[in-house]
Design a protein around this motif. Structure first.
Motif, PDB file in Angstrom:
ATOM      1  N   MET A   1     -15.134  53.500 -19.874  1.00 57.28           N
ATOM      2  CA  MET A   1     -15.649  53.563 -19.023  1.00 57.28           C
ATOM      3  C   MET A   1     -13.798  52.872 -18.326  1.00 57.28           C
ATOM      4  SD  MET A   1     -18.746  50.980 -19.151  1.00 57.28           S
ATOM      5  CE  MET A   1     -18.837  50.862 -16.937  1.00 57.28           C
ATOM      6  N   PRO A   2     -14.493  53.743 -16.901  1.00 60.74           N
ATOM      7  CA  PRO A   2     -13.032  53.660 -16.402  1.00 60.74           C
ATOM      8  C   PRO A   2     -12.903  52.777 -15.062  1.00 60.74           C
ATOM      9  CG  PRO A   2     -14.570  55.439 -15.124  1.00 60.74           C
ATOM     10  CD  PRO A   2     -15.553  54.632 -16.419  1.00 60.74           C
ATOM     11  N   LEU A   3     -13.645  51.799 -15.195  1.00 56.82           N
ATOM     12  CA  LEU A   3     -13.305  49.969 -14.523  1.00 56.82           C
ATOM     13  C   LEU A   3     -12.521  49.460 -16.111  1.00 56.82           C
ATOM     14  CD1 LEU A   3     -12.611  48.032 -13.494  1.00 56.82           C
ATOM     15  CD2 LEU A   3     -15.456  46.632 -14.566  1.00 56.82           C
ATOM     16  N   GLN A   4     -12.940  49.910 -17.416  1.00 57.41           N
ATOM     17  CA  GLN A   4     -12.275  49.389 -18.552  1.00 57.41           C
ATOM     18  C   GLN A   4     -10.866  50.163 -18.264  1.00 57.41           C
ATOM     19  OE1 GLN A   4     -15.225  50.081 -21.311  1.00 57.41           O
ATOM     20  NE2 GLN A   4     -15.704  47.593 -21.426  1.00 57.41           N
ATOM     21  N   ALA A   5     -10.425  50.881 -18.301  1.00 51.40           N
ATOM     22  CA  ALA A   5      -9.454  51.443 -18.069  1.00 51.40           C
ATOM     23  C   ALA A   5      -8.322  51.469 -16.967  1.00 51.40           C
ATOM     24  CB  ALA A   5      -9.628  53.428 -17.882  1.00 51.40           C
ATOM     25  N   VAL A   6      -8.501  51.370 -16.197  1.00 49.62           N
ATOM     26  CA  VAL A   6      -8.003  50.961 -15.110  1.00 49.62           C
ATOM     27  C   VAL A   6      -7.111  49.662 -15.080  1.00 49.62           C
ATOM     28  CG1 VAL A   6      -7.500  50.338 -13.013  1.00 49.62           C
ATOM     29  CG2 VAL A   6      -9.233  52.118 -13.559  1.00 49.62           C
ATOM     30  N   THR A   7      -8.414  48.528 -15.655  1.00 45.83           N
ATOM     31  CA  THR A   7      -7.523  46.456 -16.625  1.00 45.83           C
ATOM     32  C   THR A   7      -6.938  47.183 -16.847  1.00 45.83           C
ATOM     33  OG1 THR A   7     -10.399  46.152 -16.461  1.00 45.83           O
ATOM     34  CG2 THR A   7      -8.526  45.488 -17.140  1.00 45.83           C
ATOM     35  N   ARG A   8      -6.864  48.133 -18.272  1.00 49.62           N
ATOM     36  CA  ARG A   8      -6.280  48.180 -19.290  1.00 49.62           C
ATOM     37  C   ARG A   8      -4.789  48.491 -18.274  1.00 49.62           C
ATOM     38  NH1 ARG A   8     -10.613  50.370 -22.246  1.00 49.62           N
ATOM     39  NH2 ARG A   8      -9.544  52.556 -22.001  1.00 49.62           N
ATOM     40  N   ALA A   9      -4.703  49.763 -17.468  1.00 51.83           N
ATOM     41  CA  ALA A   9      -3.938  49.781 -17.217  1.00 51.83           C
ATOM     42  C   ALA A   9      -2.994  49.163 -16.536  1.00 51.83           C
ATOM     43  CB  ALA A   9      -3.443  51.264 -15.867  1.00 51.83           C
ATOM     44  N   LEU A  10      -3.614  47.888 -15.173  1.00 53.07           N
ATOM     45  CA  LEU A  10      -2.781  46.952 -14.444  1.00 53.07           C
ATOM     46  C   LEU A  10      -2.219  45.574 -15.789  1.00 53.07           C
ATOM     47  CD1 LEU A  10      -2.858  45.266 -11.974  1.00 53.07           C
ATOM     48  CD2 LEU A  10      -4.919  44.366 -12.488  1.00 53.07           C
ATOM     49  N   GLU A  11      -3.189  45.289 -17.048  1.00 53.31           N
ATOM     50  CA  GLU A  11      -2.807  44.200 -17.580  1.00 53.31           C
ATOM     51  C   GLU A  11      -1.457  44.982 -18.269  1.00 53.31           C
ATOM     52  OE1 GLU A  11      -5.140  44.501 -20.558  1.00 53.31           O
ATOM     53  OE2 GLU A  11      -6.477  42.835 -19.532  1.00 53.31           O
ATOM     54  N   GLN A  12      -1.031  45.953 -18.532  1.00 49.75           N
ATOM     55  CA  GLN A  12       0.280  46.570 -18.952  1.00 49.75           C
ATOM     56  C   GLN A  12       1.162  47.206 -17.704  1.00 49.75           C
ATOM     57  OE1 GLN A  12      -0.592  51.032 -20.272  1.00 49.75           O
ATOM     58  NE2 GLN A  12      -2.105  50.773 -22.127  1.00 49.75           N
ATOM     59  N   ILE A  13       0.851  46.456 -16.538  1.00 53.44           N
ATOM     60  CA  ILE A  13       1.598  46.844 -15.125  1.00 53.44           C
ATOM     61  C   ILE A  13       2.708  44.934 -14.975  1.00 53.44           C
ATOM     62  CG2 ILE A  13       2.401  46.694 -12.643  1.00 53.44           C
ATOM     63  CD1 ILE A  13       0.195  49.140 -12.573  1.00 53.44           C
ATOM     64  N   VAL A  14       1.145  44.233 -15.644  1.00 50.61           N
ATOM     65  CA  VAL A  14       1.498  43.494 -14.901  1.00 50.61           C
ATOM     66  C   VAL A  14       1.864  41.983 -16.479  1.00 50.61           C
ATOM     67  CG1 VAL A  14       0.404  42.970 -13.040  1.00 50.61           C
ATOM     68  CG2 VAL A  14      -0.794  42.114 -15.292  1.00 50.61           C
ATOM     69  N   CYS A  15       2.004  42.593 -17.720  1.00 51.84           N
ATOM     70  CA  CYS A  15       2.150  41.628 -18.575  1.00 51.84           C
ATOM     71  C   CYS A  15       3.412  42.160 -19.576  1.00 51.84           C
ATOM     72  CB  CYS A  15       1.142  41.607 -19.764  1.00 51.84           C
ATOM     73  SG  CYS A  15      -0.733  40.660 -18.810  1.00 51.84           S
ATOM     74  N   TYR A  16       4.761  41.325 -20.121  1.00 49.96           N
ATOM     75  CA  TYR A  16       5.588  42.199 -20.554  1.00 49.96           C
ATOM     76  C   TYR A  16       5.941  40.503 -21.772  1.00 49.96           C
ATOM     77  CZ  TYR A  16       8.630  39.463 -17.595  1.00 49.96           C
ATOM     78  OH  TYR A  16       9.179  38.548 -16.763  1.00 49.96           O
ATOM     79  N   ASP A  17       6.484  41.345 -22.933  1.00 56.43           N
ATOM     80  CA  ASP A  17       7.189  39.941 -23.151  1.00 56.43           C
ATOM     81  C   ASP A  17       7.955  39.575 -23.047  1.00 56.43           C
ATOM     82  OD1 ASP A  17       7.896  38.710 -25.436  1.00 56.43           O
ATOM     83  OD2 ASP A  17       8.047  39.983 -27.551  1.00 56.43           O
ATOM     84  N   LYS A  18       8.148  38.155 -22.589  1.00 57.13           N
ATOM     85  CA  LYS A  18       9.095  37.221 -21.431  1.00 57.13           C
ATOM     86  C   LYS A  18       9.969  36.558 -22.691  1.00 57.13           C
ATOM     87  CE  LYS A  18       6.695  36.114 -17.824  1.00 57.13           C
ATOM     88  NZ  LYS A  18       6.166  37.526 -18.166  1.00 57.13           N
ATOM     89  N   SER A  19       9.791  36.884 -24.238  1.00 62.37           N
ATOM     90  CA  SER A  19      11.195  35.523 -25.076  1.00 62.37           C
ATOM     91  C   SER A  19      12.357  36.499 -25.386  1.00 62.37           C
ATOM     92  CB  SER A  19       9.780  36.080 -26.679  1.00 62.37           C
ATOM     93  OG  SER A  19       9.812  37.383 -27.307  1.00 62.37           O
ATOM     94  N   GLY A  20      12.561  37.784 -25.291  1.00 67.17           N
ATOM     95  CA  GLY A  20      13.120  38.672 -24.716  1.00 67.17           C
ATOM     96  C   GLY A  20      14.061  38.358 -23.372  1.00 67.17           C
ATOM     97  N   PHE A  21      14.073  37.532 -23.206  1.00 63.76           N
ATOM     98  CA  PHE A  21      15.124  37.145 -21.913  1.00 63.76           C
ATOM     99  C   PHE A  21      15.584  36.139 -21.103  1.00 63.76           C
ATOM    100  CE2 PHE A  21      12.582  41.227 -21.046  1.00 63.76           C
ATOM    101  CZ  PHE A  21      13.138  41.673 -19.799  1.00 63.76           C
ATOM    102  N   TYR A  22      16.630  35.417 -21.077  1.00 67.65           N
ATOM    103  CA  TYR A  22      17.008  34.520 -20.616  1.00 67.65           C
ATOM    104  C   TYR A  22      17.042  34.265 -19.304  1.00 67.65           C
ATOM    105  CZ  TYR A  22      19.070  35.246 -25.640  1.00 67.65           C
ATOM    106  OH  TYR A  22      19.438  35.314 -26.809  1.00 67.65           O
TER     107      TYR A  22
END
Length: 292
Positions: A1-22
Motif C-alpha cells: 500500500m502507498p502509506l506503508q511504502a511512504v512510511t518505509r521511505a520516511l524511516e530510511q530518511i530519519v533512521c541510521y546506524d549511529k554506532s559508527g560515529f564519535y
C-alpha cells in the motif's frame, strides 16, 4: 500500500546506524559527530587541535572566543581541501551553535559534514487549492547542471542559512532566487514546521534544522526561478507527489519536508503511523533551535 511504502521511505530518511560515529566536543560542549574515517584523519594529522578522550573527540578547549575558534578551524579546512579530503567548496560559511544557542564558530559549509556540525536551512512548500477544492503542491526539479543531485525533485524552494543571515532574510533571499516570490509575500509568513534532517553522507554526517514554511499560491499563479538552479516547477496532485516519494525521486531533505506537509494536511489521516516517525524529528515551529 502507498502509506506503508511512504512510511518505509520516511524511516530510511530519519533512521541510521549511529554506532559508527564519535561525539565531538568543541570548547567543552558536545555539538558535532565524526565518523571513523575523519576520526583517523583528525587524530593523525590535526593532533594539535583534536584529541580523543574516552571515545569523545575534543577540540579547542583553550580557544577563548568565537573569532579564535573560527580562525583555527578555517585554517584546518583549507588544509583539508589541499589534502583532497573536501569537495564542493562553496566559499560560503555556516554558523555552528552551542547548546544554549550561542554562536560557537563559523566555518566553510563544505567542512560542516566532516565534523557533523548542525547547520540550518529554510524550506518553502508551495500549495494551491484548485477551483474544485483539490490541493496540489508545487514541486521543483533541480537543474541538470547542479553539482549536487542534478535533476532530483525538490520543494518549491530550499536553501541554507548562511553566516550573518537571519531565518527571515534567508527565506526572502531564497524565495526570490529559487521561486521568484517577492519579499512582501514572505515577510509575515508563519513558520509551519521545524524538522531535524540527519543522515550519513560521503563527507561525514549531514545534520540540519529545516525551518519550514507553507505558501499558498492562487490558481494560475506560478513560481518563477531566477538563478538557474531550478529547471522547472510543476504543480502536482498530491497522489503524484506521493508516488515520487515512494520512487525515491526527491532529495532527502525535500522528501522529509514534503512528507511532513502532506501529513499536516491530513493526506494520510490523523492516526497514520507516519506521525510517530515524524515525531522523532519534529521540533517546535516558531522556536530557534540552533543550539540543539
Amino acid at each position: 500500500m502507498p502509506l506503508q511504502a511512504v512510511t518505509r521511505a520516511l524511516e530510511q530518511i530519519v533512521c541510521y546506524d549511529k554506532s559508527g560515529f564519535y561525539p565531538l566536543e568543541i570548547a567543552g560542549q558536545r555539538i558535532g559527530c565524526i565518523n571513523v574515517l575523519w576520526r583517523e584523519r583528525l587524530l593523525a594529522h590535526e593532533s594539535a587541535i583534536f584529541r580523543e578522550d574516552n571515545g569523545v573527540i575534543r577540540a579547542l578547549d583553550s580557544e577563548p572566543d568565537f573569532a579564535a575558534r573560527s580562525a583555527t578551524l578555517a585554517a584546518s579546512a583549507l588544509r583539508w581541501r589541499e589534502a583532497g579530503w573536501l569537495n564542493g567548496w562553496r566559499n560560503e560559511k555556516f554558523i555552528a551553535f552551542f547548546n544554549d544557542g550561542t554562536p560557537a564558530l563559523e566555518m566553510e559549509r563544505a567542512a560542516f559534514r566532516p565534523l557533523g556540525l548542525t547547520s540550518r536551512a529554510v524550506h518553502l512548500n508551495g500549495l494551491t487549492r484548485m477551483a474544485d477544492g483539490e490541493i496540489r503542491m508545487w514541486i521543483g526539479r533541480r537543474s541538470p547542471f547542479k553539482d549536487v543531485e542534478p535533476n532530483r525533485l525538490d520543494n518549491m524552494m530550499g536553501g541554507g542559512i548562511a553566516a550573518g543571515e537571519s531565518i527571515q532574510i534567508a527565506l526572502e533571499r531564497e524565495g526570490w532566487e529559487e521561486a521568484g516570490i517577492p519579499s512582501e509575500r514572505l515577510t509575515l509568513l508563519p513558520q509551519t514546521a521545524l524538522l531535524l534532517a540527519e543522515r550519513p553522507v560521503q563527507r561525514g554526517l549531514h545534520r540540519e534544522w529545516l525551518y519550514v514554511f507553507d505558501l499558498w499560491l492562487k490558481e494560475g499563479e506560478a513560481p518563477q526561478n531566477q538563478d538557474g538552479e531550478v529547471a522547472e516547477h510543476v504543480l502536482m496532485p498530491l497522489a503524484e507527489v506521493e508516488q515520487h516519494l515512494i520512487n525515491g525521486q526527491f532529495m532527502s531533505d525535500a522528501a522529509l519536508t514534503a512528507i511532513d506537509c502532506l501529513a499536516r494536511l491530513g493526506y494520510w489521516g490523523d492516526d497514520s503511523p507516519l506521525h510517530s516517525v515524524l515525531a522523532r524529528v519534529r521540533g517546535v515551529a516558531g522556536t530557534d533551535t540552533a543550539g540543539r
